[in-house]
Design an enzyme around this catalytic site. Structure first.
Site, PDB file in Angstrom:
ATOM      1  N   ASN A 162      -6.490   1.832  -0.506  1.00  0.00           N
ATOM      2  CA  ASN A 162      -5.720   1.759  -1.574  1.00  0.00           C
ATOM      3  C   ASN A 162      -6.384   0.842  -2.612  1.00  0.00           C
ATOM      4  O   ASN A 162      -5.870   0.296  -3.730  1.00  0.00           O
ATOM      5  CB  ASN A 162      -4.261   1.262  -1.689  1.00  0.00           C
TER       6      ASN A 162
ATOM      7  N   THR B  95       0.855  -1.289  -0.004  1.00  0.00           N
ATOM      8  CA  THR B  95      -0.031   0.020  -0.053  1.00  0.00           C
ATOM      9  C   THR B  95       0.852   1.194   0.044  1.00  0.00           C
ATOM     10  O   THR B  95       1.978   1.048   0.305  1.00  0.00           O
ATOM     11  CB  THR B  95      -0.827   0.148   1.197  1.00  0.00           C
ATOM     12  N   CYS B  96       0.408   2.421  -0.581  1.00  0.00           N
ATOM     13  CA  CYS B  96       1.258   3.478  -0.564  1.00  0.00           C
ATOM     14  C   CYS B  96       0.962   4.092   0.884  1.00  0.00           C
ATOM     15  O   CYS B  96       0.526   5.265   0.990  1.00  0.00           O
ATOM     16  CB  CYS B  96       0.494   4.798  -1.405  1.00  0.00           C
ATOM     17  N   ASP B  97       1.039   3.402   1.973  1.00  0.00           N
ATOM     18  CA  ASP B  97       1.041   3.968   3.436  1.00  0.00           C
ATOM     19  C   ASP B  97       2.161   3.754   4.139  1.00  0.00           C
ATOM     20  O   ASP B  97       2.276   2.592   4.218  1.00  0.00           O
ATOM     21  CB  ASP B  97      -0.464   3.602   3.725  1.00  0.00           C
TER      22      ASP B  97
END
Ligand code: PLP
EC number: 4.1.1.19
Length: 597
Positions: free
Chosen positions: A524, A478-480
């Protein structure tokens, strides 16, 4: 050899042999053989294996242990259990659970209208209990279930629910379900989820309200429906003492009500809370199932004797204990982030600065007996070389060589030495940790790890005949930045140093069968992993009910996009041949397919 604490958490469900993690059942296949089988069918990305035989094992253990305690204590009440659907409502879990529980008359607990519909539809003759806050419609559903012939008990959380039961009874003329009273105990629980018990709990009736409830039942001729006292002091109790206190308190409430004249009151429902070992580092649960069951039976027997009332039937609603072990998540490793420190990236020159030459020799000549000394020397050399770079005496290639060589030396030293024996090594280890990028989403598959720092046993499913040498942190896709399991020096995770160009490497996350499915979120827009039920014929393993991770187009549909509109907008801006390719992507799932050939 590091066995990832398997003796602590796996309850003999898995074992290590020939470097592979294997399933301790029937023909004992390795997990990697199942992974390969599924991937052969072109399912890539994370996999969730469900093991119905482990559900059956836990149900059998629960009944056998309680029934043994009942026999040993010459107890006259009967043991009953229901599965709390909130812990796992998925059909791929619930259907095998109902099948495995049939011979024990194992029932279901519902905490919402949707869960009650599942119970009313699929439960056979076993008991159903209903907890949680209820409106008139939910209570009406309970009456309909009773009319269908279910053995259903509505457990009231507050006096208003009892008043609604009276109302529905008068308005519908349907037979009244059994009624249970959830009592708010003074004694709270222990463990991470302890707040469901205790005097300040969100749920249950105080002593005054119990007496009022008793009057309401009597006044409305529903007195005969009161059959159960219920409490739940918290999930995954790590200490048994609060349970003993809660048992005494509820046992006396039961006996007092019996002696007041509650003739049909016959059961105490002790809720859930039976602990599951989630730790791979040290034991966190201070009791065994035997001790738990014996305490329940013994305490209730004593109170019944003391107050001269019949011994109550015992109900439990254990959720984690039944379900946690039944699912395992397997995620492929996509990348190791310090791969740039591999020896193949060295750019040694014909003539190198003397300190680089020395680093190279330290690396080549290192043995177990000089590992610590050589590692110290390498760190000193690196510091000097970095200074030389700042002063302009060595170039970028030299600096890169220095970093690679020092990294290789430290890794080699760690492989020779017992990390925990040296504080300094632990510190260095922490600094040079490897970042493993895994094809999965922590938010989707391990929401409790993200949300409440819940621990789950983590281990590779291959390479287990080699000691892992890399202190590891795990990154999801995920972009987290919260999608990370950081290296924790107090609970260090070591993984293997693998070359992903040459071999695959898969990490297993265990005890994920309770709550994780339904709490998992589509951050996401990553949906559930591909799921498989692993069943066993005599000597053959079968992969059943494969449910592929959701397609992108279906995920978009789920969050209420008009997918026809999406398709037509995209189509209108692209030539047909390109749109055809794009449509294939829409029908793929969101996980990375880098490893696709
Ligand atoms: N029963 C009730 C009323 C609960 O609230 C819960 C969970 O919180 C359970 C049973 C299941 O608890 P566990 O999963 O710890 O066994």
């Amino acid at each position: 050899m590091n066995n990832f604490g398997i003796d602590l958490w796996s309850n003999n469900n898995f074992f290590i042999e020939d470097g592979l993690l294997k399933i301790n059942h029937k023909n004992k296949p390795s997990l990697i053989s199942l992974v390969k089988e599924i991937r052969k069918q072109n399912y890539k990305g994370p996999l969730l294996f469900r093991f119905p035989h482990l559900i059956e094992k836990q149900i059998t253990r629960l009944y056998n242990t309680y029934n043994a305690a009942i026999k040993e204590n010459n107890y006259h009440g009967k043991f009953n259990a229901v599965f709390p659907l909130k812990v796992n409502q998925f059909p791929t879990f619930v259907h095998p659970l109902i099948e495995a529980g049939e011979k024990f008359n194992y029932g279901l607990e519902a905490g919402s209208k949707a869960e009650l519909i599942i119970a009313m539809t699929y439960n056979k003759k076993a008991p159903i209990t209903v907890n949680g806050f209820k409106d008139k419609e939910m209570i009406h559903l309970g009456f309909i279930a009773k009319k269908m012939g279910h053995n259903i008990t509505l457990i009231i959380e507050g006096l208003n629910e009892l008043e609604t039961i009276v109302e529905v009874s008068k308005e519908t003329n349907l037979p009244c379900p059994s009624i249970g009273l959830r009592v708010r105990l003074f004694n709270g629980g222990s463990g991470a989820w302890a707040k469901s018990g205790g005097i300040d709990s969100k749920f249950g009736l105080s002593s005054t309200e119990i007496l009022e409830a008793y009057d309401v039942l009597e006044k409305n001729n529903l007195f005969d429906c009161l059959t159960m006292i219920h409490f739940h002091i918290g999930s995954s109790m790590n200490n048994i003492k609060p349970l003993k206190n809660a048992l005494k308190e509820s046992g006396h409430i039961y006996a007092e009500l019996k002696n007041l004249g509650a003739t049909n009151l016959n059961s105490i429902n002790i809720g859930g809370g039976l602990g599951v070992e989630y730790s791979q580092y040290k034991r966190t649960i201070n009791y065994s199932l035997q001790e738990f069951a014996s305490d329940v039976v013994f305490t209730l027997k004593n109170i019944a004797r003391q107050k001269n009332v019949e011994e109550p039937n015992i109900f439990t609603e254990s959720g984690r204990f039944i379900s946690a072990s039944s699912a395992v998540l397997i995620a492929p490793v996509l990348e190791l982030f310090s791969a740039e420190y591999e020896a193949e990236h060295l750019r040694l020159k014909e003539v190198n600065p003397p300190l680089i030459v020395e680093l190279n020799e330290l690396y080549k000549d290192m043995k177990k007996r000089n590992a610590l000394e050589y590692m110290h020397d390498s760190i000193d050399h690196l510091e000097s070389l970095l200074k030389l770079f700042d002063l302009g005496y060595i170039d970028l290639k030299d600096r890169s060589n220095a970093e690679i060589l020092t990294n290789l030396i430290i890794k080699k030293a760690i492989s020779f030495l017992e990390v925990n024996a040296y504080e300094e090594l632990k510190r260095i280890d922490n600094k040079i940790q490897e970042k493993y990028l895994l094809n999965f989403s922590i938010f989707q598959s391990l929401p409790d790890l993200w949300g409440i720092n819940q621990e789950f046993p983590i281990m590779p499913i291959t390479h287990l005949d080699k000691n892992p040498t890399r202190s590891a942190s795990i990154w999801d896709i995920t972009c987290d930045s919260d999608g990370e399991i950081e290296f924790n020096p107090n609970k260090p995770l070591y993984l293997h140093d693998v070359d992903l160009d040459k071999e695959e490497y898969f990490i297993g996350f265990f005890q994920v069968g309770a709550y994780q499915d339904v709490l998992g979120m589509k951050h996401n827009l990553f949906s559930h992993p591909t799921e498989v039920n692993v069943t066993f014929d005599e000597n053959e393993v079968k992969l059943e009910q494969i449910i592929e991770s959701q397609k992108i187009i279906d995920i978009l549909d789920d969050i209420d996009y008009d997918t026809n509109e999406i398709k037509s907008i995209l189509n209108s801006q692209l030539d047909d041949d390109i749109y055809e390719i794009l449509e294939k992507y829409l029908n793929d799932n969101s996980y990375l397919k880098t490893t696709w050939s």
